[in-house]
Structure formats: C-alpha cells, structure tokens
Design an enzyme around this catalytic site. Sequence first.
Site, mmCIF file in Angstrom:
data_model
loop_
_atom_site.group_PDB
_atom_site.id
_atom_site.type_symbol
_atom_site.label_atom_id
_atom_site.label_comp_id
_atom_site.label_asym_id
_atom_site.label_seq_id
_atom_site.Cartn_x
_atom_site.Cartn_y
_atom_site.Cartn_z
ATOM 1 N N HIS A 109 0.848 -1.078 -0.038
ATOM 2 C CA HIS A 109 -0.121 -0.089 -0.105
ATOM 3 C C HIS A 109 0.927 1.332 0.076
ATOM 4 O O HIS A 109 0.570 2.113 -0.885
ATOM 5 C CB HIS A 109 -0.974 0.146 1.029
ATOM 6 C CG HIS A 109 -1.431 1.207 1.336
ATOM 7 N ND1 HIS A 109 -2.274 1.940 0.758
ATOM 8 C CD2 HIS A 109 -1.419 2.084 2.565
ATOM 9 C CE1 HIS A 109 -2.886 3.044 1.117
ATOM 10 N NE2 HIS A 109 -2.307 3.109 2.177
ATOM 11 N N ASP B 47 6.380 21.957 -26.408
ATOM 12 C CA ASP B 47 6.211 20.759 -25.743
ATOM 13 C C ASP B 47 7.285 20.570 -24.707
ATOM 14 O O ASP B 47 7.589 21.691 -24.397
ATOM 15 C CB ASP B 47 6.442 19.608 -26.931
ATOM 16 C CG ASP B 47 6.163 18.352 -26.479
ATOM 17 O OD1 ASP B 47 6.510 17.734 -25.630
ATOM 18 O OD2 ASP B 47 5.324 17.719 -27.390
ATOM 19 N N TRP C 7 6.927 0.268 4.052
ATOM 20 C CA TRP C 7 7.666 0.909 2.920
ATOM 21 C C TRP C 7 8.617 1.663 3.009
ATOM 22 O O TRP C 7 9.464 1.992 2.245
ATOM 23 C CB TRP C 7 6.520 2.010 2.263
ATOM 24 C CG TRP C 7 6.548 3.395 2.926
ATOM 25 C CD1 TRP C 7 5.986 3.625 4.185
ATOM 26 C CD2 TRP C 7 7.219 4.582 2.681
ATOM 27 N NE1 TRP C 7 6.374 4.963 4.506
ATOM 28 C CE2 TRP C 7 6.987 5.643 3.635
ATOM 29 C CE3 TRP C 7 8.125 4.701 1.551
ATOM 30 C CZ2 TRP C 7 7.838 6.954 3.544
ATOM 31 C CZ3 TRP C 7 8.528 6.245 1.408
ATOM 32 C CH2 TRP C 7 8.654 6.948 2.394
ATOM 33 N N SER D 121 13.212 6.638 -13.570
ATOM 34 C CA SER D 121 12.090 7.168 -14.325
ATOM 35 C C SER D 121 11.993 8.542 -13.681
ATOM 36 O O SER D 121 11.556 9.697 -14.390
ATOM 37 C CB SER D 121 10.681 6.494 -14.174
ATOM 38 O OG SER D 121 9.698 7.035 -14.223
ATOM 39 N N SER D 122 11.850 8.647 -12.340
ATOM 40 C CA SER D 122 11.722 10.158 -11.718
ATOM 41 C C SER D 122 12.783 11.001 -12.031
ATOM 42 O O SER D 122 12.385 12.198 -12.206
ATOM 43 C CB SER D 122 11.699 9.810 -10.240
ATOM 44 O OG SER D 122 10.491 9.199 -9.857
ATOM 45 N N HIS E 136 12.742 12.176 3.605
ATOM 46 C CA HIS E 136 12.150 13.488 3.873
ATOM 47 C C HIS E 136 12.127 14.260 2.775
ATOM 48 O O HIS E 136 10.930 14.632 2.701
ATOM 49 C CB HIS E 136 12.727 14.173 5.104
ATOM 50 C CG HIS E 136 11.676 14.919 5.767
ATOM 51 N ND1 HIS E 136 10.738 14.492 6.636
ATOM 52 C CD2 HIS E 136 11.408 16.318 5.559
ATOM 53 C CE1 HIS E 136 9.828 15.605 6.888
ATOM 54 N NE2 HIS E 136 10.244 16.757 6.201
ATOM 55 N N GLU F 59 11.742 13.363 0.075
ATOM 56 C CA GLU F 59 10.625 12.497 -0.720
ATOM 57 C C GLU F 59 9.233 13.188 -0.497
ATOM 58 O O GLU F 59 8.440 13.323 -1.125
ATOM 59 C CB GLU F 59 10.741 11.142 -0.449
ATOM 60 C CG GLU F 59 9.498 10.273 -1.103
ATOM 61 C CD GLU F 59 9.234 10.248 -2.525
ATOM 62 O OE1 GLU F 59 10.216 10.703 -3.383
ATOM 63 O OE2 GLU F 59 8.292 9.820 -2.989
ATOM 64 N N TYR G 219 8.334 15.978 0.746
ATOM 65 C CA TYR G 219 8.092 17.400 0.186
ATOM 66 C C TYR G 219 7.710 17.290 -1.513
ATOM 67 O O TYR G 219 6.955 18.101 -1.982
ATOM 68 C CB TYR G 219 9.170 18.275 0.586
ATOM 69 C CG TYR G 219 9.032 18.595 1.948
ATOM 70 C CD1 TYR G 219 7.721 18.615 2.801
ATOM 71 C CD2 TYR G 219 10.079 18.945 2.832
ATOM 72 C CE1 TYR G 219 7.689 18.662 4.049
ATOM 73 C CE2 TYR G 219 10.021 19.289 4.134
ATOM 74 C CZ TYR G 219 8.902 19.024 4.704
ATOM 75 O OH TYR G 219 8.558 19.116 5.823
ATOM 76 N N SER H 61 -2.679 26.977 -5.062
ATOM 77 C CA SER H 61 -2.308 28.269 -5.407
ATOM 78 C C SER H 61 -3.040 29.041 -6.752
ATOM 79 O O SER H 61 -3.037 30.102 -7.081
ATOM 80 C CB SER H 61 -0.817 28.899 -5.319
ATOM 81 O OG SER H 61 -0.133 28.387 -4.139
ATOM 82 N N HIS I 132 14.468 13.371 12.103
ATOM 83 C CA HIS I 132 13.402 13.432 13.115
ATOM 84 C C HIS I 132 12.435 12.145 12.918
ATOM 85 O O HIS I 132 11.613 12.022 13.699
ATOM 86 C CB HIS I 132 12.567 14.834 12.918
ATOM 87 C CG HIS I 132 11.689 14.964 11.865
ATOM 88 N ND1 HIS I 132 11.586 16.218 11.029
ATOM 89 C CD2 HIS I 132 11.187 14.107 10.881
ATOM 90 C CE1 HIS I 132 10.936 15.991 9.764
ATOM 91 N NE2 HIS I 132 10.871 14.732 9.672
ATOM 92 N N HIS I 133 12.920 11.543 11.953
ATOM 93 C CA HIS I 133 11.989 10.197 11.910
ATOM 94 C C HIS I 133 12.892 9.000 12.875
ATOM 95 O O HIS I 133 12.160 8.041 12.762
ATOM 96 C CB HIS I 133 12.118 9.554 10.435
ATOM 97 C CG HIS I 133 11.382 10.629 9.648
ATOM 98 N ND1 HIS I 133 9.950 10.395 9.155
ATOM 99 C CD2 HIS I 133 11.806 11.658 8.732
ATOM 100 C CE1 HIS I 133 9.888 11.246 8.164
ATOM 101 N NE2 HIS I 133 10.869 12.063 8.034
ATOM 102 N N THR J 125 5.695 27.134 6.074
ATOM 103 C CA THR J 125 4.301 26.413 5.799
ATOM 104 C C THR J 125 3.348 27.316 6.251
ATOM 105 O O THR J 125 2.368 27.615 5.827
ATOM 106 C CB THR J 125 4.313 24.994 6.541
ATOM 107 O OG1 THR J 125 5.583 24.447 6.254
ATOM 108 C CG2 THR J 125 3.360 24.280 5.856
ATOM 109 N N LYS K 183 2.604 30.212 3.984
ATOM 110 C CA LYS K 183 1.778 29.728 2.860
ATOM 111 C C LYS K 183 0.252 29.541 3.246
ATOM 112 O O LYS K 183 -0.495 29.967 2.585
ATOM 113 C CB LYS K 183 2.263 28.282 2.372
ATOM 114 C CG LYS K 183 3.421 28.348 1.690
ATOM 115 C CD LYS K 183 3.662 26.847 0.938
ATOM 116 C CE LYS K 183 4.909 26.907 -0.141
ATOM 117 N NZ LYS K 183 4.078 27.668 -1.302
ATOM 118 N N ARG L 297 1.436 1.052 15.264
ATOM 119 C CA ARG L 297 1.409 1.160 13.842
ATOM 120 C C ARG L 297 1.918 -0.356 13.503
ATOM 121 O O ARG L 297 2.571 -0.990 13.941
ATOM 122 C CB ARG L 297 1.603 2.100 13.090
ATOM 123 C CG ARG L 297 3.366 2.151 12.898
ATOM 124 C CD ARG L 297 4.083 3.621 12.526
ATOM 125 N NE ARG L 297 3.839 3.298 10.882
ATOM 126 C CZ ARG L 297 4.703 4.270 10.074
ATOM 127 N NH1 ARG L 297 5.529 4.848 10.661
ATOM 128 N NH2 ARG L 297 4.532 4.118 8.840
#
Lengths: 383, 516
Positions: B67, B96, B132, B160-161, B244, B246, B248, B259, B293-294, B319, B322, B441
């Site tokens: 998932h 293009d 994951w 690809s990315s 991290h 990632e 964002y 926006s 922080h993870h 943040t 925004k 979890r």
Amino acid sequence: MLKEAKRLSALLLGPAVLISMSGQSLAEEVERWGVNMTQGVTPMSRDIYDLHMLIFWICVVIGVLVFGVMFYSMIVHRKSRGAIPANFHESTKLEILWTAVPFVILMAMAWPATTTLIDIYDTDEAEVDILVTGYQWKWKYEYVNQEVSFFSNLSTPKEQIYNQAPKGVNYLLEVDEPVVIPVKKKVRFLITANDVIHAWWVPDLAVKKDAIPGYVNETWAYVEEPGTYRGQCAELCGKDHAFMPIVVEALPEEEYQQWLAGKREEAAILRELTNQTFSFDELYARGEDVHNRVCAACHQVNGEGVPPTFPAIAGSAIATGAMNDHLSIIIDGSATNPAMRAFGDELSEVDIAAVVTYQRNAFNNNMGDSVQPIDILKYKQGQ
Amino acid sequence: MAHGPATGLSRWLFTTNHKDIGTLYLWFSFAMFMLGGVFALVVRAELFEPGLQIVDPEFFNQMTTMHGLIMVFGAVMPAFVGLANWMVPMMIGAPDMALPRMNNWSFWILPFAFAMLVSTLFMEGGGPNFGWTFYAPLSTTYAPPSVTFFIFAIHIMGASSIMGAINIIATILNMRAPGMTLMKMPLFVWTWLITAYLLIAVMPVLAGVVTMMLMDIHFGTSFFDAAGGGDPVLFQHIFWFFGHPEVYIMILPAFGIVSAIIPTFARKPLFGYASMVYATASIAFLSFIVWAHHMFTVGMPLAGELFFMYATMLIAVPTGVKVFNWVTTMFKGAMTFETPMLFSIAFVILFTIGGFSGLMLAIAPADFQYHDTYFVVAHFHYVLVPGAIFSITAAVYYWLPKWCGNMYNETMGKTHFWMAFVGLNLTFFPMHFVGLAGMPRRIPDYALQFADFNMIASCGAFLFGAAQVMFLFNVIATIRGGKKATAEVWENPEGLEWTVASPAPYHTFSVPPTVK
C-alpha cells in the site's frame, strides 16, 4: 432558514455543553474513550504529558484563529451574497508579521522541550540495571550482576486471537513472565536486539527506545507507585510484531528483593533437573509445551511451518535424521537461514531435551528415540 | 495540413507529445491509486475487529508495505508528473517538453517496474513485508527472496523520476515564452521546478541505499549487518535523507495547484506571490536537514536530537506563511464553491491539521510517546491524502474541461467531494486517538480498548474508496460527452492555458505567445 438556524445552533451548542461540564466529568469522559496520551506513572511521563498538552493547546488556538478567518470569509465573502472581490495581493508588513510571530511561538515551545529532553538523557546513577534484548518475537530481560535472566512471551492463547474463545481483558497485552522493577528507584534499561530492530515501549513509563542489533541504547524510569504497566513492541519486526507485548510489574523494594531471590532459586532447581533422568512421557509432555511456546510461532503448532522461510518439522530431514543434526540446529541455529537462530542459551538443557524428543515423535515423525538433559549438557560441553 | 496524433495503440506507445504522455501518466497513476487503495482496504478490513479474521500477519505486512510503496511511487508521484507534462508547457507558452523522446521513455519503464513489484506477491515467500520504509536488517538478512525484485523495481522507478525531473527543469529553464520571466511563472511551475531539483538530489540516494541492500543480500557485504561490522542505523540515515525530501516531493506541486485554484474561485489574485516562491524554496532547503526526526528513538546523542528538533520546528514558519497567504487570498474575495474549490479549501484545512500534528511530532520528548503509533499514521495521512490526493483531484476537476473540452458533472463532483471528505475524516481522525492511547502502527491485531475507533476508521475507509469509484465514473462520463467548455472554462482565470481552445489542440504554442 429558521430550520437551518436551529440546526446550526444545536451543532454549536454541542461543544458548549461539553465545555460547561465540570472539568472532572470531562476528564472522565476522555479517559473512558481513550482519546489522549496517558499521564503515566513517572515524573518524566507527566512532564511529557504536560509538554504534549501545551503544544496541543497552542495548536488549537492557532487553528481557531486561522480557520476562524477562513470560515468568516467563506460565509461572508461569497459571490452568491453579492460580494465584490477586492484586489489587494501584497503586503510586506503582513508577511514579516506572520513570519516573526510563529518564530516567537516556536521558541516558546522549544524551551520546555529542551529542558525535558536534557532530563530524559540523564541516564547516570541508576540503582538497578536491566538488559532488555528484543528477539523475533519475545523479550529477554537480564538483571545485571543479579544472575537473573528470563524470556517474556505473549501469553494470550491462540484461540482468543483466532476468535474461537472470548477475548480477555488484557488481550495481547499479557505475558508469561513480566519484568519486575522496584518502585522509587531509578531503573536503567539497556536495550538491544538479537535479530532485527524492535522498540521497547511502555506508555505509562513514557519510555520508547529502539532495540537495535549491535547497539546498546540506554533509557530509564522512576516509577512511584506499585502496579502493572503494559506496552508493546513499536518497531515493525516481522510477522509477529503485534504479538510481543511488554508487561512491567513495579513492586515495593522488599517484595522486589524476594522476587529476585525466588528467581535465583528457580534457576538452581532447573540446574538440578539437568542431572535427572526423565521418562519418555515426561519429556514428550514437557516438549509439547516448549514447542507450542517457543517453536510454534514459526513452525506452527502442527509442525507444518510456513515454507520457505519457516520450514516444516513434520517429516523434515532434520527431525527424522541423525540426533546430533537435530541438536545442532536447535542449539547453534541454522547456518543458512537466519530466521532459525541459536536457542542454546535461551532454552535450558531440560527444555531442549524435551522439545527434541517431542519433535522427533510428534507430527507423524515417530522416530521412537529420545534424549536426556545430561546428553544436551555433554553436547554443549563437547563443542 | 494539421499534424495530428497517430492512430491506434502506436499513438500511445511511440508518442512524444506532452499531452499524450501526461494522459498516460494520469491514467497509470489512477490505476495504481485504485490498486493501492484495495490493499489499504484489505488492511482496514482485517482491523475492523480485534482478532485475526481475514488475512494472516505475514500477508497483512505485505499489504501495508505494498500500500505504501504503490501509493508513494505509483499513485502520487506519477500523478504530479502527469500534471506537469500536461500543464507546464502550456503554462509557460512552450510547444512541448524539452526532451520529448526521453519523456516517452520515462513513462514507459514505469508499468514494467510496477508489474515486477506487484508480481512479488505471487512469489514463494511472498512480496515485500518490511514496511514501505524497509528498515534493514528486516529487509536484508531477514527478507523474503522476492526482495531482489523489489530492489530492481525501485531502481527503475528512480530512473523514471530522475528522467522526468531533468525534463521538467530543462523545459522550464529553456522554453519559456518571451516575457515569461521566472517571477511571472505560475506557482505550479515554480513548485515543480523546485520539486524537480529535490528529485535529482535524492533519487540517487534511494538508488544507493537499495544497491547497498543488494550487496548485503547477494555479495557478502555488511553495510547494514552488525554481525559483519555494519550498522543498521546507517540504513535509516540514508533512507531518510532520501525520505524526508521525498515527502515534500509529494506536497510541493500540491501547493502550486492550490495556489492556482483558490485565486480563480475567490476572483482575487493570489496574495503574496513572491513570498510563496521563497517559502517553497525554504521548505525545500529545510527538507535536507531534518531527516533524523524520523529517528528520534534510535538513540542519537542529545546534540543530534536537539538539532533535528529545532530544524524541524522551523519548517512550521514557511508552511505557516503559505497557509496565511491562501487564507488572505480568500479574504474579501467573491467566492464560489465548485468542486475544485471545495477540494482546495479542504486541502488548506486538513493539511493545516496535519501540520499541527507534525509540529507536535517535532517535539522530540513528546515524540517518544507518538513515534511508531497510529498518531503518526494519522499525521502523514492528513498531510498526504488531503495534501497530495485532494490537490490532484482538484487539479483534475479544474483542468479536465481544458483537456477534453467538456464540463464535468458538478453534482457528481460535489457528491464525490463530500463522500471523500467525510470518509477521510472518519478514517484518519480516530487514528489520532488510538495512537495517543497507545496503539502501535503496522499491527494486524490490537488490544480491546482500540476496538471502537478502529471500527469507525474501517467504515470511513470503505466510504472513501467508494467515493473514488464515483470519481472514475465522472471522469469517464466527462471525456465521453457533456456540456462544451469555453476556452476560459472558469470566470477570468489567470494563465496561458486558458488562452487556447478547449479541448487544447494537440499542438499548442507552436508560435510562442508574448507575455506582458
């Protein structure tokens, strides 16, 4: 219109009623539903709880302000009410203001967070040291310099998990042997792991620390009141991650000492048993017990396993082959499959003799042979 | 003669047209979104009640892992790349993408990567079951044999990315129409430019960490094996140095979408355009210095904990800027609430709630109680579902009339919104409670005190899933017919994309427009 107004007032009144309830009954309601962090039973856990609530209320206030402006705009500044859009789109003053104000609020949060963290990191001058080792899927507790050590397994029966029996009050939060600590003493936990990463977490103690192979992490707790405090492994550690709970029993100093003495005596009796000879039936019965407690997590109660990671014992080449190979894989572990670790230190000689005898004769293996504890001791010494 | 698309399957296989490739990305992402959603529903079905009913723990772990992987790499990231393909050239007045053949290639390797990843579920020993975040040594020494396929799939997705990101940067920096200065670019273009740099910076790190795993598993190295002198914590540092930024990558383009939408429906220009650009850049910079922080519970030294706590708290500042800008854009506007606006407003509210729980999680001592509980699950679903999924949905409703020339069914759109909104909150809000009350979890079974809220969450999840089926139906119906859309579609929207006809011609801006 009137109807809508009534509905709105009812919705608004709901929280108002809740707020007007006396603090006491509101707290009870929160407690009953289990919606908040526990205050716990140590000075540290209360500090963390206070910190949590402080940040929470700051967030609530900011939220009310921001969402307040938003909802006001959504209700008042809508085209259907004939609102004419303004055209302003810049204000350096505002931008500076709402950069600076949050910064100041953050500093106010950082201060208590820092002092609390410094306290938590002060693991010096502990009065009791307990080495906690995470295994797939159980915990081992060793009382440093006390010659007491044991494993702690989930004791909830499989029937409850598979919904064949009603679930008990402490479903999944109960173990065969809790870790016992004295109250009003600084107890230091030295935390490590044997296979993968686990995490030792007891919410009431506000202690959560990763158990990592190759590392010994330190943390501590000062429990004020005797009681039983329950927790769980918090880091995904494989199939039975949900099934390796932690139970801490805090006892007054005197009872704690008695318990320690009792554990030492138990160990002495077990050593004594190693020299005795057991009948086949005694070994088989004890072995079934050991198998179901220790081996069945992977190899299953019926010995069929979950191939390929957890092979079957029923009809396996090892359980129906040479006795020494069978002893070797249990005592030393598998050289090729890391999931089969060495159990030589974890199980007593009596338990190894019993479980080997059981596995060679149960599951239609019918080898007809058995082994005595003293043979296990000789095997270990002969290594 | 107009140069139109080829016919049949070859149009899609060999296309180098940014609109076709955007469409491919979006459909692929929706397929993955549904698949990842089904995996989530298996998880929620098992968690409906205490006890093991539907799947065994081994398979449960594969479901939570798949998932996460499918949603992150298969649903959210390709959806944003698809939107970038469609919109970036049209927004900057380019004919293009800068590198059209590479564009084709970066899409077409994705279906193979995901086919390989999903096929591991049918292999002996099952698919990835280590979450994951695939922490070693659970994902190396103790992993199922299929882990090698997982590693290879990640390599392809990363390639690809990276190609997609290079293409987007090359397009934005080289192909803007005359007069389209950087500070005139729509925010969606800005946020994607910054996101593309993040991708190029961290995807190689991900590739590095899975390659080290491959070495540990097959070639006898011990990067992450303590018994061989390696370090399991090293894995986490490398993973989160990727991980991290990632998260964002999955949210910055969303900022750009919102926006664009809020000013259109508030009929008022975006407040604080320049500060939005600077805030996005600050967030991107901060994302590189907060990774640990993870890992507050791995036993870092005090100085490390303090540094990562302070740095993480700082993210609240840009943040916040925004959110304040969006709210001020709405203030004194003349708002209407079409489906894209509903999703965008829900984005602002729910993402802010996710931000609040993020701030709580940043406080290291409190994190010792939150870490690895459902509180964290609630937090990142509040930022990712309303953040990424709602913004993508809003973008689809907002630009779909431009893409296919027809208006979508507004009633169905609003029904979709309310079902998704209620479903989301029913699913994820109670997770805050069970997490604080002590539920870890990634567990297939739980203690009895968590039963009520889990049942509510499971009901919400199925409602949310049903809402997405309605979305699919609405999109297909819109493509097949419906009221014709005008070139502007909405009332005075800003941007070059609204100056071309609806549906947008196969080739737009072959002659660059002039931007004043």
